[in-house]
Design an enzyme around this catalytic site. Structure first.
Site, PDB file in Angstrom:
ATOM      1  N   HIS A  86      -7.324  -5.770  -1.068  1.00  0.00           N
ATOM      2  CA  HIS A  86      -6.250  -5.222  -1.232  1.00  0.00           C
ATOM      3  C   HIS A  86      -5.054  -5.870  -0.365  1.00  0.00           C
ATOM      4  O   HIS A  86      -5.365  -5.949   0.905  1.00  0.00           O
ATOM      5  CB  HIS A  86      -6.053  -4.056  -0.812  1.00  0.00           C
ATOM      6  CG  HIS A  86      -5.284  -2.672   0.064  1.00  0.00           C
ATOM      7  ND1 HIS A  86      -4.613  -2.326  -0.702  1.00  0.00           N
ATOM      8  CD2 HIS A  86      -4.608  -2.060   1.048  1.00  0.00           C
ATOM      9  CE1 HIS A  86      -3.701  -0.838  -0.705  1.00  0.00           C
ATOM     10  NE2 HIS A  86      -3.899  -1.274   0.707  1.00  0.00           N
ATOM     11  N   SER A 109       0.810  -1.158  -0.023  1.00  0.00           N
ATOM     12  CA  SER A 109       0.146   0.314   0.030  1.00  0.00           C
ATOM     13  C   SER A 109       0.770   0.867  -0.033  1.00  0.00           C
ATOM     14  O   SER A 109       2.104   1.162  -0.922  1.00  0.00           O
ATOM     15  CB  SER A 109      -1.320  -0.107   0.894  1.00  0.00           C
ATOM     16  OG  SER A 109      -2.076   0.923   1.055  1.00  0.00           O
ATOM     17  N   ASP A 161      -7.443  -4.162  -6.922  1.00  0.00           N
ATOM     18  CA  ASP A 161      -7.299  -3.534  -5.642  1.00  0.00           C
ATOM     19  C   ASP A 161      -7.970  -2.221  -6.167  1.00  0.00           C
ATOM     20  O   ASP A 161      -8.075  -1.037  -6.382  1.00  0.00           O
ATOM     21  CB  ASP A 161      -6.116  -3.348  -5.876  1.00  0.00           C
ATOM     22  CG  ASP A 161      -5.918  -3.145  -3.968  1.00  0.00           C
ATOM     23  OD1 ASP A 161      -6.169  -2.004  -3.707  1.00  0.00           O
ATOM     24  OD2 ASP A 161      -4.897  -3.157  -3.662  1.00  0.00           O
TER      25      ASP A 161
END
Length: 486
Positions: free
Chosen positions: A449, A208, A420
């Site tokens: 994710h 991320s 995602d």
């Protein structure tokens, strides 16, 4: 990670951060490991320590701040090849317990044998010297998304709250850290960790926002980068205004997975086809904007829906929330999630994303962005394109954003889900292009994710494991087909 952005600085011969016109920092002390606090000790094997680093790397002998670090040590000395520094994303999220989380989530034993897995709380966060914006409970409960803007007037109204928060951050007791709580400085802290551990190079696993942190590290310190794995990737600009707007595209990419899930389960009563489930989303959002139910308004409904799309495992809870709101029944536990302890997280997030890059500074530009994104991505575009504190951040920046490029060793493996919501494929593809020959990318035909080691796609997971343990990386970008659920 589920919770859940041209300056190339050369490293000197003694491994200290070199900034043009700045003196070289002194070598940090050797790390002394000890037990972690009970709260962070997700594993009895996890050890913790602290390291002092300069607040301002242009003044390395000036004020020092603390960085909290952790270690899950390899138990196989004969297989040990170095350290694997990790970051779960954010910014603002503690990473101290992340090595234990990875181990409990299926990080393969041969990776655990190959590395001491290192976690840390980035500057401004958790047990590292924290920052604050003195956010009130009402400000915390607003969350990170601006109210959904249907009109230009809605954007103008949101500007007042955004301006207030920016001022609170600047005048807080940690306002002196404002200019120095950046991704570039966190990357420099990472190199201090490497140096303190006595390692010539470090390998890295970050997801991320951690993908951008890793990209910045290997740009600033290419000679100190070993095997770099970037999971669920932000674009080359990091967590900037473009990434914020991309959340809306990510929700549209991912939502069909939930629509199919709910349509296949008539017990939820949300619609018997994906199209009907999608219509129910807009019906509920409109109804809750007019009259909130059990404390949930339209913006919060959209935000929690987006958050629960991060994981397939959250889909039943999301469907139950919709059902409860539709019928005005008690909500599932932790819905909406409590924001009581989120001040430090939210403050650190503002410090980093607002300090890393310049955001549009006029209300009119956000009004234009909202008008575009609300039409193109109606589920979330009216929120993610609207105005936030970064619009009113102090103008002075210590340095320009780090430019991610193709100079350096070819030692980056990117891994990415096709659907995602938080870091959409479109942004990952931009980062892949920026890296050029430095990177290879693996995409997995799945939603959610976070790929490694959390996702079920064995093709993607095995590719990352082979790279970390044997240095084997696909010769070209790899597309992993969808695999049946176990």
């Amino acid at each position: 990670m589920r919770r859940a952005l041209s300056l190339t600085l050369a490293a000197t011969a003694v491994s200290a951060t070199a900034i043009p016109g700045v003196s070289v920092a002194t070598t940090p002390d050797t790390v002394r490991w000890g037990p972690c606090s009970e709260k962070k000790a997700a594993s009895p094997r996890l050890e913790c320590s602290t390291l002092k680093v300069p607040l301002d790397y242009r003044n390395p002998d000036g004020r020092q701040i603390e960085i909290a670090i952790s270690r899950l040590a390899s138990k196989e000395p004969s297989k040990h090849r170095g350290v694997l520094l990790t970051n779960p994303g954010g910014p603002g999220i503690s990473g101290l317990g992340y090595p234990a989380v990875l181990a409990a989530s299926g990080l393969p034993q041969k990776v655990l044998d190959s590395y001491d897995v290192i976690g840390f709380d980035p500057r401004g966060t958790g047990r590292s010297t924290p920052v604050t914006c003195d956010l009130t409970p009402a400000q915390r409960n607003r969350g990170n998304l601006p109210p959904y803007a249907h009109t230009a007037a809605d954007v103008a109204r949101a500007a007042g709250n955004a301006r207030t928060i920016a001022k609170q951050c600047a005048v807080s007791k940690t306002g002196s850290m404002l200019q120095h709580t950046t991704t570039a400085n966190t990357a420099r802290d990472m190199d201090r960790i490497r140096e303190a551990l006595g390692e010539p190079k470090l390998s890295y696993l970050g997801g991320s926002y951690g993908s951008y942190l890793g990209a910045v590290y290997t740009t600033l310190f290419p000679g100190h980068s070993d095997r770099i794995v970037l999971d669920s990737n932000l674009g080359p600009g990091g967590y900037d205004v473009t990434a914020m707007r991309l959340f809306a595209r990510g929700m549209e990419d991912r939502f069909p997975d939930f629509a199919a899930f709910a349509a296949a389960r008539p017990e939820y009563g949300l619609g018997t086809t994906p199209e009907k489930v999608t219509a129910k989303f807009f019906e509920l959002a409109k109804r809750l904007e007019a009259k909130p139910v059990r404390g949930v308004d339209g913006t919060l409904f959209r935000g929690v829906t987006f958050d629960r799309l991060y994981s397939d495992a959250s889909m039943p809870l999301l469907a139950e929330m919709w059902q409860a709101l539709d019928k005005d029944r008690p909500l599932p536990p932790d819905t909406p999630p409590s924001m009581d302890d989120m001040e430090s997280f939210m403050a650190a997030r503002f410090y980093v994303i607002c300090g890393d890059s310049r955001w549009p500074g006029t209300i009119r530009e956000y009004q234009r962005n909202v008008a575009v994104d609300r039409l193109e991505y109606p589920m979330l575009g009216g929120s993610t394109a609207s105005i936030g504190p970064c619009a009113f951040w102090p103008a002075e920046r210590v340095e320009p954003p780090v430019r991610i490029g193709d100079r350096g060793p070819s030692n980056v493996l990117m891994v990415q889900n096709e659907r995602d919501p938080g870091t959409p494929l479109a942004g990952a593809q931009e980062l892949r292009r920026a890296f050029g020959k430095r990177a290879t990318m693996v995409t997995a035909d799945q939603g959610g994710h976070g790929v490694y080691p959390f996702g079920p796609n064995t093709c993607a997971n095995d590719t990352v494991t082979a790279f970390l343990t044997a240095g084997e990386r696909p010769s070209r970008d790899l597309a992993c087909a969808a695999e049946p659920s176990k």
